[in-house]
Design a protein around this motif. Structure first.
Motif, PDB file in Angstrom:
ATOM      1  N   VAL A 197       9.003   2.124 -10.076  1.00 42.41           N
ATOM      2  CA  VAL A 197       8.460   2.036 -11.439  1.00 42.41           C
ATOM      3  C   VAL A 197       8.558   0.599 -11.846  1.00 42.41           C
ATOM      4  O   VAL A 197       9.456  -0.188 -11.256  1.00 42.41           O
ATOM      5  N   ASP A 198       7.677  -0.120 -12.547  1.00 45.47           N
ATOM      6  CA  ASP A 198       7.405  -1.409 -12.759  1.00 45.47           C
ATOM      7  C   ASP A 198       7.103  -2.261 -11.647  1.00 45.47           C
ATOM      8  O   ASP A 198       6.960  -3.569 -11.806  1.00 45.47           O
ATOM      9  N   HIS A 199       6.820  -1.922 -10.484  1.00 41.34           N
ATOM     10  CA  HIS A 199       6.250  -2.606  -9.476  1.00 41.34           C
ATOM     11  C   HIS A 199       4.835  -3.097  -9.553  1.00 41.34           C
ATOM     12  O   HIS A 199       4.216  -3.918  -8.779  1.00 41.34           O
ATOM     13  N   GLY A 200       4.187  -2.334 -10.567  1.00 37.56           N
ATOM     14  CA  GLY A 200       2.621  -2.694 -10.867  1.00 37.56           C
ATOM     15  C   GLY A 200       1.652  -1.757 -10.457  1.00 37.56           C
ATOM     16  O   GLY A 200       0.419  -2.196 -10.191  1.00 37.56           O
ATOM     17  N   LYS A 201       1.957  -0.453 -10.447  1.00 40.12           N
ATOM     18  CA  LYS A 201       1.082   0.400  -9.926  1.00 40.12           C
ATOM     19  C   LYS A 201      -0.118   0.570 -11.021  1.00 40.12           C
ATOM     20  O   LYS A 201      -1.205   0.315 -10.582  1.00 40.12           O
ATOM     21  N   THR A 202       0.075   0.546 -12.385  1.00 40.89           N
ATOM     22  CA  THR A 202      -0.752   0.692 -13.263  1.00 40.89           C
ATOM     23  C   THR A 202      -1.754  -0.572 -13.469  1.00 40.89           C
ATOM     24  O   THR A 202      -2.903  -0.479 -13.341  1.00 40.89           O
ATOM     25  N   SER A 203      -0.830  -1.629 -13.456  1.00 38.77           N
ATOM     26  CA  SER A 203      -1.564  -2.883 -13.566  1.00 38.77           C
ATOM     27  C   SER A 203      -2.700  -2.982 -12.142  1.00 38.77           C
ATOM     28  O   SER A 203      -3.817  -3.397 -12.318  1.00 38.77           O
ATOM     29  N   LEU A 204      -2.192  -2.612 -10.915  1.00 41.44           N
ATOM     30  CA  LEU A 204      -2.904  -2.650  -9.906  1.00 41.44           C
ATOM     31  C   LEU A 204      -4.193  -1.711  -9.834  1.00 41.44           C
ATOM     32  O   LEU A 204      -5.404  -2.185  -9.847  1.00 41.44           O
ATOM     33  N   ILE A 256       1.929  -5.858  -1.327  1.00 45.02           N
ATOM     34  CA  ILE A 256       3.161  -6.777  -1.552  1.00 45.02           C
ATOM     35  C   ILE A 256       2.647  -7.443  -3.036  1.00 45.02           C
ATOM     36  O   ILE A 256       1.819  -8.339  -2.936  1.00 45.02           O
ATOM     37  N   ASN A 257       3.189  -6.854  -4.275  1.00 45.38           N
ATOM     38  CA  ASN A 257       2.704  -7.345  -5.475  1.00 45.38           C
ATOM     39  C   ASN A 257       3.449  -8.494  -6.135  1.00 45.38           C
ATOM     40  O   ASN A 257       4.708  -8.643  -5.557  1.00 45.38           O
ATOM     41  N   LYS A 258       3.048  -8.970  -7.181  1.00 42.58           N
ATOM     42  CA  LYS A 258       3.731  -9.825  -8.199  1.00 42.58           C
ATOM     43  C   LYS A 258       4.107 -11.164  -7.297  1.00 42.58           C
ATOM     44  O   LYS A 258       5.071 -11.828  -7.170  1.00 42.58           O
ATOM     45  N   ILE A 259       3.045 -11.510  -6.277  1.00 45.34           N
ATOM     46  CA  ILE A 259       3.375 -12.960  -5.384  1.00 45.34           C
ATOM     47  C   ILE A 259       3.145 -14.241  -6.260  1.00 45.34           C
ATOM     48  O   ILE A 259       3.506 -15.034  -5.726  1.00 45.34           O
ATOM     49  N   ASP A 260       2.757 -13.900  -7.631  1.00 41.66           N
ATOM     50  CA  ASP A 260       2.618 -15.128  -8.468  1.00 41.66           C
ATOM     51  C   ASP A 260       4.087 -15.513  -8.828  1.00 41.66           C
ATOM     52  O   ASP A 260       4.168 -16.638  -9.418  1.00 41.66           O
ATOM     53  N   LYS A 261       5.033 -14.519  -8.872  1.00 49.48           N
ATOM     54  CA  LYS A 261       6.391 -14.794  -9.608  1.00 49.48           C
ATOM     55  C   LYS A 261       7.010 -15.755  -8.627  1.00 49.48           C
ATOM     56  O   LYS A 261       7.022 -15.757  -7.483  1.00 49.48           O
ATOM     57  N   PRO A 262       8.038 -16.519  -9.413  1.00 48.63           N
ATOM     58  CA  PRO A 262       8.754 -17.596  -8.509  1.00 48.63           C
ATOM     59  C   PRO A 262       9.597 -17.039  -7.506  1.00 48.63           C
ATOM     60  O   PRO A 262       9.633 -17.555  -6.532  1.00 48.63           O
ATOM     61  N   VAL A 306      -0.441  -9.564  -3.077  1.00 49.82           N
ATOM     62  CA  VAL A 306      -1.543  -9.604  -4.052  1.00 49.82           C
ATOM     63  C   VAL A 306      -0.989  -9.775  -5.298  1.00 49.82           C
ATOM     64  O   VAL A 306       0.510  -9.930  -5.430  1.00 49.82           O
ATOM     65  N   SER A 307      -1.788 -10.119  -6.253  1.00 49.62           N
ATOM     66  CA  SER A 307      -1.109 -10.143  -7.777  1.00 49.62           C
ATOM     67  C   SER A 307      -2.040  -9.439  -8.699  1.00 49.62           C
ATOM     68  O   SER A 307      -2.993  -9.990  -8.922  1.00 49.62           O
ATOM     69  N   ALA A 308      -1.501  -8.297  -9.175  1.00 44.94           N
ATOM     70  CA  ALA A 308      -2.134  -7.620 -10.130  1.00 44.94           C
ATOM     71  C   ALA A 308      -2.552  -8.423 -11.444  1.00 44.94           C
ATOM     72  O   ALA A 308      -3.614  -8.433 -11.815  1.00 44.94           O
ATOM     73  N   LEU A 309      -1.626  -9.174 -11.742  1.00 43.95           N
ATOM     74  CA  LEU A 309      -1.794  -9.881 -12.888  1.00 43.95           C
ATOM     75  C   LEU A 309      -2.769 -11.022 -12.748  1.00 43.95           C
ATOM     76  O   LEU A 309      -3.514 -11.111 -13.528  1.00 43.95           O
ATOM     77  N   LYS A 310      -2.611 -11.836 -11.721  1.00 40.70           N
ATOM     78  CA  LYS A 310      -3.490 -13.104 -11.447  1.00 40.70           C
ATOM     79  C   LYS A 310      -4.816 -12.492 -10.619  1.00 40.70           C
ATOM     80  O   LYS A 310      -5.719 -13.332 -10.386  1.00 40.70           O
TER      81      LYS A 310
END
Ligand code: GDP
Length: 480
Positions: free
Chosen positions: A87-94, A185-191, A221-225
């Motif tokens: 949960v919250d790892h970005g499934k929906t965003s992806l 591997i998601n959220k690679i944009d994060k510090p 990947v970054s679902a956000l960016k």
């Protein structure tokens, strides 16, 4: 005149294992490919509560893939992908980000609608179908109904958070279903993102990514960016190529219901994922115990379409009831035939419910019957224990019980009490749950009772081994 056990099972819409069990009760030990003479077949049919005559005239030859397609009729089809992860790892965003990579996504009026699945058209002309209910609940629920829809699992792991409990569960579900995985591997944009730590940690869960010499692809990947979404899609297409996914588009459509609802304005609406053949408006079909004539087909962009081919998800309007997710979908020749099959299935479902309510057979027993009859080669187990040392000791002791005929397969093991997710996994795989110095939580206990999932508690490893061996050799009956 003769018929194989498998064909007979298909014609009755019964499981092969049930037919084998019925034959066993009649004193015949056979395998699924065994051929029965007409008299025996008739006996089995009556024994299983069907009228032999009905089967002869009804000739219910359903069951996905029951008949074979000629190799030259097969054409490549797009892969069907499910996204799983914590949960919250970005499934929906992806899922949203991938959807937006469709070449037509930015066209005027590119309105999308949620129908349970969508298809992405890539610039290369290739397509990928995504089931857009993320998580392993939907995946497992479908599998528990016997539906095999997903070709590839994309496991999302947040690079700043790493492997979490539901990540491990998702791995277990994908492995239990023998579906290959790709790690996103998601959220690679994060510090705090550390992709190599994720790859390393996956090793402990027997997921070997290519960087470590394994065959599991991983993509940062970054679902956000919206970073590297094309690389993820390439990885999916590569995996699809390895799987050599094919279907015959030139035949009556078959598929699986991925979602169904009662829409106030439109009546019963079901999303069908076509798996073989092509579905047309006007086709007569059966979906589980429901039938109808296709009045309209609507795609995931809310466009009416005339046809839907393999791996294409469409909403079907024109059902006479609401089927369930995971139900099989078949096009048949006539309305009377559709009605006949639907009524037959409704009757069968009612009987099965009654049998279940009356404390009938459970799923582990089916598995054991299969083992005894030689059709099943594995006894699947889920192990939960109070400490990791016990988990490992039990898994190792059980592994030693495997023979050349039957092996014990640990679907999932972990520290902690038995929870709902364990029961869902065990149900879908007809597995035994072993609780070692732990108990089930109330919800899991209730679920296991309802779904007849066998759960046993132990505090001595020797007893676990003893019971498993006794179950495998038929000396011990499941109790529930
Ligand atoms: P799900 O529970 O797995 O479906 O996760 P969601 O897609 O709802 O995402 C959970 C949170 O993580 C949301 O606040 C998202 O905005 C955020 N998130 C998702 N993907 C990324 C990403 O690539 N980078 C960053 N920084 N945040 C993300």
């Amino acid at each position: 005149e003769s018929i194989s056990v498998q064909d007979l099972a298909n014609r009755m819409s019964e499981r092969g294992a049930d037919v084998i069990r019925t034959l066993m009760k009649m004193g015949q030990l056979v395998t699924i490919n065994h051929t029965l003479d007409a008299d025996t077949a008739e006996l089995v049919v009556s024994e299983m509560g069907h009228t032999p005559k009905r089967v002869a005239e009804g000739d219910i030859e359903v069951g996905l893939g029951a008949d074979q397609d000629a190799p030259e009729a097969l054409q490549s089809r797009p892969p069907v992908v499910t996204i799983m992860g914590h949960v919250d790892h970005g499934k929906t965003s992806l899922l949203d980000a991938l959807r937006a990579t469709d070449v037509a996504a930015h066209e005027a009026g590119g309105i999308t609608q949620h129908i349970g699945a969508y298809q992405v058209n890539l610039p290369s002309g290739q397509k990928i179908t995504f089931l857009d209910t993320p998580g392993h609940e939907a995946f497992t629920a479908m599998r528990a109904r016997g539906a095999k829809v997903t070709d590839i699992v994309v496991l999302v792991v947040a690079a700043d958070d790493g492997i979490m409990p539901q990540t491990i569960e998702a791995i277990a579900h994908a492995k239990a279903a023998h579906v290959p995985m790709i790690v996103a591997i998601n959220k690679i944009d994060k510090p705090g993102a550390d992709a190599s730590r994720v790859r390393q940690a996956l090793l402990q869960h027997e997921v070997q990514v290519e960087e470590f010499g394994g065959d599991v692809q991983s993509v940062e990947v970054s679902a956000l960016k919206k970073t590297n979404l094309d690389k993820l899609e390439e990885a999916i297409l590569l995996q699809a190529e390895l799987l050599d996914l094919k279907a015959n588009p030139e035949r009556a459509a078959e598929g699986t219901i991925v979602e169904a609802k009662l829409d106030p304005g439109r009546g019963s609406v079901a999303t069908v994922l076509v798996q073989r053949g092509t579905l047309h408006t006007g086709d007569v079909f059966v979906a589980g115990a429901v039938w109808g004539r296709v009045r309209r087909l609507v795609d995931d962009r809310n466009n009416s379409v005339e046809v839907a081919g393999p791996a294409f998800p469409v909403e079907v309007l024109g059902l006479n009831g609401t089927p369930e997710a995971g139900d099989e979908f078949h096009v048949v020749d006539t309305e009377s035939r559709a009605r006949e099959i639907a009524e037959y299935r409704a009757r069968r479902d009612r009987q099965a419910q009654l049998a279940k309510a009356a404390g009938g057979r459970g799923t582990l027993e089916e598995m054991l019957a299969g083992i005894r009859a030689g059709t099943a080669k594995e006894l699947p187990v889920v192990i939960k224990a109070d400490v990791q040392g016990s988990v490992e000791a039990i898994a190792a002791s059980l592994a030693k019980q495997s023979t050349d005929k039957v092996s014990v397969r640990v679907l999932y093991s972990g520290v902690g009490g038995v929870n709902e997710s364990d029961v869902t996994l065990a149900r879908a795989s007809k597995a035994l749950i072993i609780g070692f110095n732990v108990r089930a939580n109330p919800q899991a206990r209730e679920m296991s009772r309802r779904d007849k999932v066998e759960m046993r508690y132990y505090s001595i490893i020797y007893n676990v081994v003893d019971d498993v061996r006794a179950l495998m050799t038929g000396l011990l009956e499941p109790t529930y």
